[in-house]
Every structure is written in C-alpha cells, then in structure tokens.
Design a protein around this motif. Sequence first.
Motif, short mmCIF file in Angstrom:
data_model
loop_
_atom_site.label_atom_id
_atom_site.label_comp_id
_atom_site.label_asym_id
_atom_site.label_seq_id
_atom_site.Cartn_x
_atom_site.Cartn_y
_atom_site.Cartn_z
N ARG A 26 0.82 -1.21 0.00
CA ARG A 26 0.00 0.00 0.00
C ARG A 26 0.86 1.26 0.00
O ARG A 26 0.43 2.31 -0.49
N PHE A 27 2.06 1.16 0.56
CA PHE A 27 2.95 2.31 0.67
C PHE A 27 4.12 2.23 -0.31
O PHE A 27 5.13 2.91 -0.14
N GLY A 28 3.99 1.39 -1.32
CA GLY A 28 5.02 1.29 -2.34
C GLY A 28 6.27 0.58 -1.90
O GLY A 28 7.35 0.77 -2.49
N LEU A 29 6.16 -0.26 -0.85
CA LEU A 29 7.33 -0.94 -0.30
C LEU A 29 7.20 -2.47 -0.43
O LEU A 29 7.88 -3.20 0.29
N GLY A 30 6.37 -2.90 -1.32
CA GLY A 30 6.20 -4.34 -1.49
C GLY A 30 7.45 -5.05 -1.97
O GLY A 30 7.54 -6.27 -1.87
N HIS A 31 8.43 -4.28 -2.47
CA HIS A 31 9.66 -4.88 -2.99
C HIS A 31 10.68 -5.20 -1.89
O HIS A 31 11.72 -5.79 -2.18
N LEU A 32 10.44 -4.79 -0.65
CA LEU A 32 11.45 -5.02 0.40
C LEU A 32 11.74 -6.50 0.56
O LEU A 32 10.83 -7.33 0.58
N ASP A 33 13.04 -6.81 0.71
CA ASP A 33 13.42 -8.22 0.87
C ASP A 33 13.28 -8.63 2.33
O ASP A 33 12.92 -7.84 3.20
N GLU A 34 13.56 -9.89 2.60
CA GLU A 34 13.36 -10.44 3.94
C GLU A 34 14.18 -9.70 4.99
O GLU A 34 13.69 -9.39 6.08
N ALA A 35 15.45 -9.41 4.70
CA ALA A 35 16.29 -8.72 5.68
C ALA A 35 15.73 -7.34 6.01
O ALA A 35 15.71 -6.93 7.18
N GLU A 36 15.26 -6.62 4.99
CA GLU A 36 14.70 -5.28 5.22
C GLU A 36 13.40 -5.35 6.01
O GLU A 36 13.16 -4.53 6.90
N ARG A 37 12.57 -6.32 5.70
CA ARG A 37 11.31 -6.49 6.43
C ARG A 37 11.56 -6.86 7.89
O ARG A 37 10.91 -6.33 8.80
N ALA A 38 12.50 -7.76 8.12
CA ALA A 38 12.81 -8.18 9.48
C ALA A 38 13.36 -7.01 10.30
O ALA A 38 12.99 -6.82 11.47
N HIS A 39 14.24 -6.21 9.69
CA HIS A 39 14.79 -5.05 10.40
C HIS A 39 13.70 -4.04 10.71
O HIS A 39 13.64 -3.51 11.83
N LEU A 40 12.84 -3.77 9.75
CA LEU A 40 11.77 -2.81 9.99
C LEU A 40 10.82 -3.32 11.07
O LEU A 40 10.38 -2.55 11.93
N ASN A 41 10.51 -4.60 11.05
CA ASN A 41 9.60 -5.14 12.08
C ASN A 41 10.17 -4.96 13.48
O ASN A 41 9.42 -4.78 14.45
N ARG A 42 11.49 -4.97 13.59
CA ARG A 42 12.12 -4.80 14.90
C ARG A 42 12.18 -3.34 15.34
O ARG A 42 12.74 -3.06 16.40
N VAL A 43 11.59 -2.43 14.56
CA VAL A 43 11.49 -1.05 15.04
C VAL A 43 10.73 -1.00 16.35
O VAL A 43 10.98 -0.13 17.19
N TRP A 44 9.84 -1.95 16.56
CA TRP A 44 9.09 -2.00 17.83
C TRP A 44 10.01 -2.33 19.00
O TRP A 44 9.67 -2.07 20.15
N HIS A 45 11.17 -2.90 18.74
CA HIS A 45 12.18 -3.14 19.79
C HIS A 45 13.00 -1.88 20.06
O HIS A 45 13.72 -1.83 21.05
N ARG A 46 12.92 -0.90 19.16
CA ARG A 46 13.78 0.28 19.23
C ARG A 46 12.98 1.56 19.51
O ARG A 46 13.44 2.66 19.20
N LEU A 47 11.80 1.43 20.06
CA LEU A 47 10.98 2.62 20.31
C LEU A 47 11.62 3.50 21.37
O LEU A 47 12.18 3.02 22.36
N ASP A 48 11.52 4.81 21.15
CA ASP A 48 12.07 5.78 22.10
C ASP A 48 11.05 6.08 23.20
O ASP A 48 9.84 6.14 22.95
N ALA A 49 11.57 6.31 24.40
CA ALA A 49 10.71 6.64 25.53
C ALA A 49 10.27 8.09 25.46
O ALA A 49 10.94 8.94 24.88
N TRP A 50 9.11 8.37 26.05
CA TRP A 50 8.74 9.76 26.29
C TRP A 50 9.78 10.39 27.21
O TRP A 50 10.39 9.69 28.03
N PRO A 51 10.00 11.70 27.13
CA PRO A 51 11.09 12.33 27.89
C PRO A 51 11.04 12.11 29.40
O PRO A 51 12.08 12.07 30.05
N ASP A 52 9.85 11.96 29.97
CA ASP A 52 9.73 11.81 31.42
C ASP A 52 9.80 10.37 31.91
O ASP A 52 9.84 10.13 33.12
N SER A 53 9.81 9.41 30.99
CA SER A 53 9.56 8.02 31.39
C SER A 53 10.64 7.44 32.27
O SER A 53 10.37 6.92 33.36
N ALA A 54 11.89 7.46 31.83
CA ALA A 54 12.95 6.77 32.58
C ALA A 54 13.11 7.36 33.99
O ALA A 54 13.18 6.61 34.97
#
Length: 249
Positions: free
Chosen positions: A95-123
């Motif tokens: 839908r966003f023109g990224l259907g061509h991404l290969d497995e490595a790119e998809r796996a890395h993007l999916n792990r963005v949920w592992h790399r989320l930044d905290a709100w400034p007050d959280s820690a």
Amino acid sequence: MPQHPEPPPRDRAALPPALADVQVVVFDVFGTVVDWHGSIVREMAVRWPQVDGHAFALAWRAGYQPAMERVRNGSRPWTVLDTLHREVLDEILPRFGLGHLDEAERAHLNRVWHRLDAWPDSAAGLQRLRQRLVVGALSNGNIGLLTRMAKHAGLPWDCVLSAEVFHAYKPLPAAYLGVARVLDVPPAAVLLAAAHHDDLAAARACGLRTAYIERSFEYGVAQPKDVSPQPGNDLHCHDIAALAAALGC
C-alpha cells in the motif's frame, strides 16, 4: 510542548487508603511509556523518506487489535506480538510502495518495535517510583521485544510482565490478575498506569487500582488525543513524574 515542573512527592501517610495500599505499579508500554508513533515516523524518514511516515505508523498500528483479537477469541493459537506485527507489516507494505522489500529489510523494519524511544519523562519517572514500589511493564509486547526496548530506551523496570507470560492479551482478565498472582499480592495492591481508558477499565474490573497518564500526542502532533479525566480512575496524571509524586515517591 509546554514544560511542566516536576511535582514534589506527597506524604505517603496522607495518601487515601486505596493508594497507600499499593505495592506494585505496572505500566502499559506502547503509547504510555514509549512513543511508538514518533519512533516509527523517524525510522521511515531516515530509511524511506518518500513514504508518509504518519500514515504508515497509523496503518501498522491499526492492525494491532484485530490481530490480537483472533488470538483472544481462540480462532488461532497463542502467537507472540512480533509475529502479529510482521503479518500486519507484510500486509501494508504494498500500500505504501514498499512491497519490494526483501526479507532482511522487512525483518529489520519489524524490529522497530524493539527500538521505540521513551517519552522524555519516562525513565526518570520510573526510577523515582522504584524508590518505594515495585515497578514493571504489563504489555501485550512479547518478552524479547520488551527486553530489547528497555535496553534501547533506558527503562529501569524491576520486572517485565508480558502477555506472553500469561498467554493472554489485554484486556483479558488473566493478564491483570496474573500480575497479582506472580508477585503474590492482592489485586488491590496493584496499580495499572496507562494512557488508554479501555485498558484501565478492564484492570478496574479485576480489582486493580488505576492511573491515567496523559499522552496527548500518542498519534502525533497532527492528531492530538482528548485526555480529559474520566470517572473511575484513582489518579489522573500529566506524566509519570506526576504519578510518582501522587504516590509519595
């Protein structure tokens, strides 16, 4: 965004009995402790700047509840959130023109949920709460995701309680009651802090105390949330520092 001075702690002896009895504070994570929308927008701006990161983040998140509901209602066996996120991602990429991404790119993007930044007050807010209380995550994220996220964002949890521990996605009661069970406290000794009223209502139905955390820009500055107080919650706080102060920390 307006700056809010860090509130001073209340005297714990003066807390209402319902709050004075709290021993454990657990947090919803996505949106309450970490900025999932902003983090995904920033990732897209760096890697695929031609994509509308705001729309992409919202589309990915829109698949979150329907994917979990199929697990909750038993139409598919227990499946961790990393897998559900990947299935939604594969669905929306064309839908966003990224259907061509290969497995490595998809796996890395999916792990963005592992790399989320905290709100400034959280820690700092979590660390302040830990001075007096047990502080943990209670998230639908799987253990690996939440552990790597904590490492990335500097979140000082005492424990990570994932839906994976209980094989029950919130708002199923087993997730909320599981916290009390594994930490060996009554449900009323547990407080859930979240930026989502449906999560808090489900926790209250299980006997937990609840605190609403305002996250006006969870869906981005262009789509502010209504963060007005609603009845039923024990506390309504601007951020985690305010929650710590309200609990005498």
